[in-house]
Motif scaffolding. Structure first.
Motif, mmCIF file in Angstrom:
data_model
loop_
_atom_site.group_PDB
_atom_site.id
_atom_site.type_symbol
_atom_site.label_atom_id
_atom_site.label_comp_id
_atom_site.label_asym_id
_atom_site.label_seq_id
_atom_site.Cartn_x
_atom_site.Cartn_y
_atom_site.Cartn_z
ATOM 1 N N GLU A 228 5.482 -1.805 3.843
ATOM 2 C CA GLU A 228 4.536 -1.481 5.028
ATOM 3 C C GLU A 228 4.119 0.056 4.984
ATOM 4 O O GLU A 228 5.337 0.823 4.686
ATOM 5 C CB GLU A 228 5.127 -1.837 6.497
ATOM 6 C CG GLU A 228 3.889 -1.519 7.771
ATOM 7 C CD GLU A 228 4.505 -2.024 8.788
ATOM 8 O OE1 GLU A 228 3.870 -1.463 9.821
ATOM 9 O OE2 GLU A 228 5.845 -1.956 9.069
ATOM 10 N N GLN A 229 2.944 0.562 5.163
ATOM 11 C CA GLN A 229 2.289 1.837 4.822
ATOM 12 C C GLN A 229 1.801 2.209 6.232
ATOM 13 O O GLN A 229 1.701 1.533 7.225
ATOM 14 C CB GLN A 229 1.548 2.137 3.609
ATOM 15 C CG GLN A 229 2.097 1.595 2.359
ATOM 16 C CD GLN A 229 1.253 1.585 1.244
ATOM 17 O OE1 GLN A 229 -0.267 1.098 1.530
ATOM 18 N NE2 GLN A 229 1.592 1.983 0.181
ATOM 19 N N TRP A 233 -0.606 -2.067 3.950
ATOM 20 C CA TRP A 233 0.449 -2.569 3.276
ATOM 21 C C TRP A 233 0.025 -2.530 1.738
ATOM 22 O O TRP A 233 -0.746 -2.687 1.364
ATOM 23 C CB TRP A 233 0.671 -4.207 3.589
ATOM 24 C CG TRP A 233 0.780 -4.555 5.155
ATOM 25 C CD1 TRP A 233 0.242 -4.419 6.008
ATOM 26 C CD2 TRP A 233 2.306 -4.763 5.400
ATOM 27 N NE1 TRP A 233 1.004 -4.726 7.317
ATOM 28 C CE2 TRP A 233 2.176 -4.902 7.021
ATOM 29 C CE3 TRP A 233 3.584 -5.067 5.013
ATOM 30 C CZ2 TRP A 233 3.321 -5.026 7.741
ATOM 31 C CZ3 TRP A 233 4.646 -5.109 5.603
ATOM 32 C CH2 TRP A 233 4.447 -5.340 7.026
ATOM 33 N N GLN A 234 1.230 -2.520 1.086
ATOM 34 C CA GLN A 234 1.334 -2.626 -0.426
ATOM 35 C C GLN A 234 1.918 -4.091 -0.799
ATOM 36 O O GLN A 234 2.826 -4.350 -0.317
ATOM 37 C CB GLN A 234 2.310 -1.528 -1.029
ATOM 38 C CG GLN A 234 1.947 -1.521 -2.600
ATOM 39 C CD GLN A 234 3.391 -0.502 -3.002
ATOM 40 O OE1 GLN A 234 4.310 -0.751 -3.269
ATOM 41 N NE2 GLN A 234 2.676 0.855 -3.240
ATOM 42 N N ASN A 248 -3.190 -2.344 -2.851
ATOM 43 C CA ASN A 248 -3.024 -2.035 -1.260
ATOM 44 C C ASN A 248 -4.038 -2.547 -0.589
ATOM 45 O O ASN A 248 -5.154 -2.429 -0.981
ATOM 46 C CB ASN A 248 -3.005 -0.432 -1.454
ATOM 47 C CG ASN A 248 -2.000 0.330 -1.873
ATOM 48 O OD1 ASN A 248 -0.676 -0.123 -1.662
ATOM 49 N ND2 ASN A 248 -2.212 1.371 -2.980
#
Length: 493
Positions: A228-229, A233-234, A248
């Protein structure tokens, strides 16, 4: 400029076009991908298998949920509305034939107990058609269901089987001629619940997504980790050559089907759910000389007298369900998640089956049990033989209520949605909810109000011929009779 290029471009907070990642290419994930891509939204669709929509044995539209007398009226209304939408969008995937509900004398139920629900559904359908005439996809509302008393069936049994049944009475003739009328409570009920072809659904989605450059379909691709970024999300995945890749996305949709919990675990998001392994059996009745409706013989689930379901296809092929532990259900086939994992754990024997590892003796044994179960009610069906390998899969059920049938989507994080459909007709509801959520987050413009058909301009242009041709190819590749891919009562050649 084509239809898709003329759509309003959606931008993420970084100023770049919004990208939605979808994990799972079953009926839910592929439908969400289609809904978004048809509106010009960038999609990355990840599917571990070799093709799309290759999961549980979809065969029934559930336009009112009348197979399930134990579910609530509200669930039935939801399924009716969702089924109407499904027919409008996936217009070449339906096997148009009614469903007959028969209650054996040894069952605790009564036909008249179903009448209040049927009347409610008929009234709901009438209202939906009055609101929008395009909702009239299940025949005229006044014909949504019809009751048959014994003397009416005795009269129909004297008539010849029609080559191409059109009216309810014509569809009922082979049933009246073939069942032992002494075995049932009256009235019998005919309702406009149609069939669905899993192969034509898969073909429609594959052909449409192939035409939509906004959707990138990654088959043979297993998601192995998620991070989670701050703005999304990656997604890390592995392709068929074991090469690892990273993408991404601004928003992530978990549409993993029965493996939804494994994606929740990768995302470190807890969730309670159940998973149930079930199978349906392909039989061939070469002596069959009539087009049949679907027939449901009610019974108590999980007992030796469990519901028997006869689903017709062209050329004498029938799909059978028998809701006993010796046929469709399996001992220890219903499992729940726990505090350590959101993924319910099926035992090793089910995992082997899910990897296509069925032994031929078990296929023959369980299919023959299904034939015998059906022959209790349709005596001549004992002539049927094994028609192919089983259709099987594991069905997710969110929460802890095994009778739940109408479910769609849940959210745990702002940029993470979880598809939790139980029935195929709920897939469009998930897609709609995700469009609304993306708009609420400012990731896409607020969608304009459109008809169902206008939401899917590319898929609406697909021809029946192209869909059936591709569906037959899929059936062959998956080892099933091509008859299961063809519409009932229609020659498209």
């Amino acid at each position: 400029m084509n239809l898709i290029e003329s759509k309003t471009t959606s931008l993420s907070h970084s100023g770049l076009p919004t990208t939605v990642g979808i994990i799972g290419g079953g009926i839910a994930g592929s439908t969400i991908a289609l809904r978004l891509a048809e509106q010009g939204i960038n999609v990355q669709l990840f599917e571990e298998g070799t093709s799309l929509v290759n999961g549980p044995p979809i065969c029934h539209l559930h336009a009112g949920g009348n197979l399930y007398r134990e579910i609530s009226d509200q669930q039935c209304i939801t399924l009716l509305k969702q089924s109407i939408d499904t027919l409008r969008v996936y217009r070449h995937t339906t096997n148009i034939r009614p469903t007959v509900i028969a209650i054996p004398c040894n069952d605790v139920g009564n036909s008249n107990d179903l009448l209040p629900r049927l009347i409610l559904l008929q009234q709901t359908y009438q209202t939906l058609v009055e609101q929008d005439p395009k909702n009239c996809v299940l025949g005229e509302p006044k014909d949504y269901f019809k009751l048959y008393q014994r003397h009416e069936l005795e009269s129909l049994a004297l008539q010849a089987n029609p080559e191409h049944p059109l009216t309810p009475d014509q569809w009922m003739i082979p049933v009246a001629k073939s069942i032992n009328l002494d075995q049932f409570k009256y009235p019998l009920i005919m309702v406009q619940e149609y069939g669905l072809s899993v192969f034509r659904i898969a073909a429609t989605l594959t052909l449409a997504l192939d035409k939509l450059t906004q959707c990138h379909v990654h088959t043979n691709s297993k998601v192995i980790s998620l991070a989670e970024q701050g703005t999304g999300w990656q997604v890390n995945y592995q392709d068929s050559t074991n090469q690892q890749h990273q993408i991404n996305v601004d928003y992530l949709v978990n549409a993993g089907g029965y493996r939804t919990g494994t994606i929740d675990d990768l995302a470190h998001i807890p969730r309670q759910r159940m998973v149930e392994f079930k199978a349906a059996y392909i039989t061939h009745w070469s002596q069959c000389d009539a087009q049949w409706p679907e027939v449901i013989f009610h019974g108590e689930r999980g007992t030796p007298n469990g519901m028997a379901q006869l689903t017709p296809y062209p050329d004498g092929f029938f799909q059978l369900h028998g809701m006993t532990q010796d046929i469709t259900l399996f001992k220890n086939g219903l499992v729940s998640s726990n505090e350590d994992s959101a993924q319910p754990q099926l035992n090793a024997s089910f995992k082997e089956k899910l990897q296509q590892h069925w032994s031929q003796p078990e296929i023959e044994q369980r299919t023959q049990r299904a034939i015998n179960h059906m022959a209790q009610f349709v005596g001549k069906f004992k002539q049927a033989t094994v028609g192919g390998k089983p259709l099987f899969g594991a069905q997710q059920i969110p929460g802890n209520d095994p009778t739940l049938r109408a479910a769609d989507v849940s959210y745990s994080h702002q940029r993470y949605a979880r598809s939790e459909i139980v029935k195929a007709s709920s897939a469009l509801s998930v897609a709609d909810a995700i469009v609304d959520q993306l708009a609420a987050l400012g990731l896409i413009p607020q969608p304009t109000l459109q008809t169902r058909e206008n939401e899917f301009p590319v898929s609406q242009q697909l021809s029946l011929h192209d869909i059936v041709t591709y569906a037959e190819k899929l059936a062959t590749e998956r080892g099933f009779p091509t008859s299961l891919a063809r519409p009932i009562g229609h020659n498209i050649k």
